[in-house]
Design an enzyme around this catalytic site. Structure first.
Site, PDB file in Angstrom:
ATOM      1  N   LYS A  53       0.833  -1.210   0.000  1.00  0.00           N
ATOM      2  CA  LYS A  53       0.000   0.000   0.000  1.00  0.00           C
ATOM      3  C   LYS A  53       0.865   1.256   0.000  1.00  0.00           C
ATOM      4  O   LYS A  53       0.561   2.229  -0.682  1.00  0.00           O
ATOM      5  CB  LYS A  53      -0.959  -0.021   1.208  1.00  0.00           C
ATOM      6  CG  LYS A  53      -2.085  -1.044   1.034  1.00  0.00           C
ATOM      7  CD  LYS A  53      -2.863  -1.326   2.307  1.00  0.00           C
ATOM      8  CE  LYS A  53      -3.858  -2.460   2.070  1.00  0.00           C
ATOM      9  NZ  LYS A  53      -4.580  -2.894   3.264  1.00  0.00           N
ATOM     10  N   GLN A  97      -4.907  -1.295   9.444  1.00  0.00           N
ATOM     11  CA  GLN A  97      -4.762  -2.637   8.869  1.00  0.00           C
ATOM     12  C   GLN A  97      -5.372  -3.679   9.805  1.00  0.00           C
ATOM     13  O   GLN A  97      -5.047  -3.723  10.997  1.00  0.00           O
ATOM     14  CB  GLN A  97      -3.264  -2.934   8.626  1.00  0.00           C
ATOM     15  CG  GLN A  97      -3.003  -4.250   7.947  1.00  0.00           C
ATOM     16  CD  GLN A  97      -3.562  -4.305   6.514  1.00  0.00           C
ATOM     17  OE1 GLN A  97      -3.435  -3.355   5.744  1.00  0.00           O
ATOM     18  NE2 GLN A  97      -4.204  -5.414   6.168  1.00  0.00           N
ATOM     19  N   ASP A 120     -10.938   2.886   3.436  1.00  0.00           N
ATOM     20  CA  ASP A 120     -11.196   1.450   3.303  1.00  0.00           C
ATOM     21  C   ASP A 120     -12.695   1.185   3.113  1.00  0.00           C
ATOM     22  O   ASP A 120     -13.094   0.103   2.687  1.00  0.00           O
ATOM     23  CB  ASP A 120     -10.722   0.711   4.574  1.00  0.00           C
ATOM     24  CG  ASP A 120      -9.578  -0.259   4.285  1.00  0.00           C
ATOM     25  OD1 ASP A 120      -9.296  -0.513   3.100  1.00  0.00           O
ATOM     26  OD2 ASP A 120      -8.976  -0.754   5.263  1.00  0.00           O
TER      27      ASP A 120
END
Ligand code: NAP
Length: 285
Positions: A53, A97, A120
């Protein structure tokens, strides 16, 4: 018939090129899109994901900071850190995460992220916006699947889409996105009594289960669009999807490979969401 391949690598590259251009335009106005990635603990798979990422972001001109914390970080400390990021105008996107260490409530942590920075798309505000058809961040994996379907110029209106899997991050949002495009949508899961009877009716099949060969050629209507979200390891330890690719490609009209399909698209859509967050913030100043 041999299905046409929907090449996730190529499509992701064209999306990254577009993101890079839009990022340059934003930077020319003095705004650098910035993503804060928060990693708690040492989960090996998570370490690889966050590295990708950060690299993806940097290659397209976005700034990404990786903020690492030890596995014994308290939940209160993590929430306080998210508050800090929420209040930092230079940070446009926040990604925590997952999975988090067991002593933390992942739902509570995600809910702490400001919805305007929820790149997200896991916050209930994002899920709610998708549900009612309002602007908001779409979870990256189903968003990427929709881009793949769009890339072949496929009109979903009136088509029957069958989604296999009902997780909050893939199956359910995928079904809502398909519904928004006027598809008729069926969602299947582990209690679906006859999966084959469902998939044989489908013009579009999205497999998001996490089981190799959940979809085989005899379960697919000729010409169907088959999107394989699954990520599994086969007997040889190689990455494979949920779909029996070699068999299904003889029947389907379009098919996504694993690797090189939904995976790279998921990564690309995170960049899109981060850039969108920065563009949105630039409009509100
Ligand atoms: P998940 O939360 O484990 O959900 C799996 C779903 O599959 C559940 O809804 C489950 O039903 C259903 N299921 C299980 N066995 C089934 C069966 N025999 N027939 C029909 N449905 C069945 O998984 P997830 O997080 O959605 O991920 C699914 C897969 O996608 C995994 O392989 C994951 O690694 C992959 N993935 C890939 C990406 C990417 O970027 N490529 C991103 C995210 C996920 P119940 O709800 O009834 O249990």
């Amino acid at each position: 018939m041999t299905a046409a391949l929907i090449d996730g690598n190529a499509l992701a590259q064209s999306i990254r090129t577009d993101v890079a251009g839009r990022t340059q335009a934003l930077k020319a106005r003095g705004i650098t899109p910035r993503l804060a990635i928060v990693l708690v603990g040492e989960d090996p798979a998570s370490q690889v994901y966050v590295k990708h990422k950060v690299n993806d972001s940097q290659q397209t001109g976005l700034e990404a900071t990786l903020e690492r914390f030890p596995a014994d970080l308290t939940e209160a400390a993590l929430l306080a850190h998210i508050d800090k990021l929420n209040n930092d105008a230079a940070v446009h996107g926040i990604l925590v995460q997952l999975p988090l260490p067991k002593h933390m409530d992942a739902h509570k942590v995600i809910e702490r992220i400001a919805p305007a920075k929820d790149v997200d798309g896991f916050h209930v505000a994002s899920a709610g916006a998708l549900m009612v058809g309002q602007p908001g961040f779409w979870p990256c994996t189903p968003f990427g699947c929709m881009k793949m379907i769009e890339s072949i110029g496929y009109n979903l209106r009136g088509k029957h889409a069958v989604v296999i899997g009902r997780s909050n991050i893939v199956g359910k949002p995928m079904a809502l996105m398909l519904l928004q495009q006027n598809a008729t949508v069926s969602i299947c899961h582990s209690a679906t009594p006859d999966l084959k009877a469902m998939t044989l009716q489908a013009d579009v099949i999205v497999a998001a289960v996490g089981k190799q060969n959940i979809l085989t050629a005899d379960m697919v209507k000729p010409g169907a669009v088959v999107i394989d979200v699954g990520m599994n390891r086969n007997d040889q330890g190689k990455l494979c999807g949920d779909v029996d690719f070699d068999g299904v490609k003889q029947v389907a009209g379009w098919i996504t490979p694993v690797p090189g399909g939904v995976g790279p698209m998921t990564r690309a859509m995170l960049l899109v969401n981060t850039l969108t967050a920065a563009e949105n913030a630039s409009k509100s100043v």
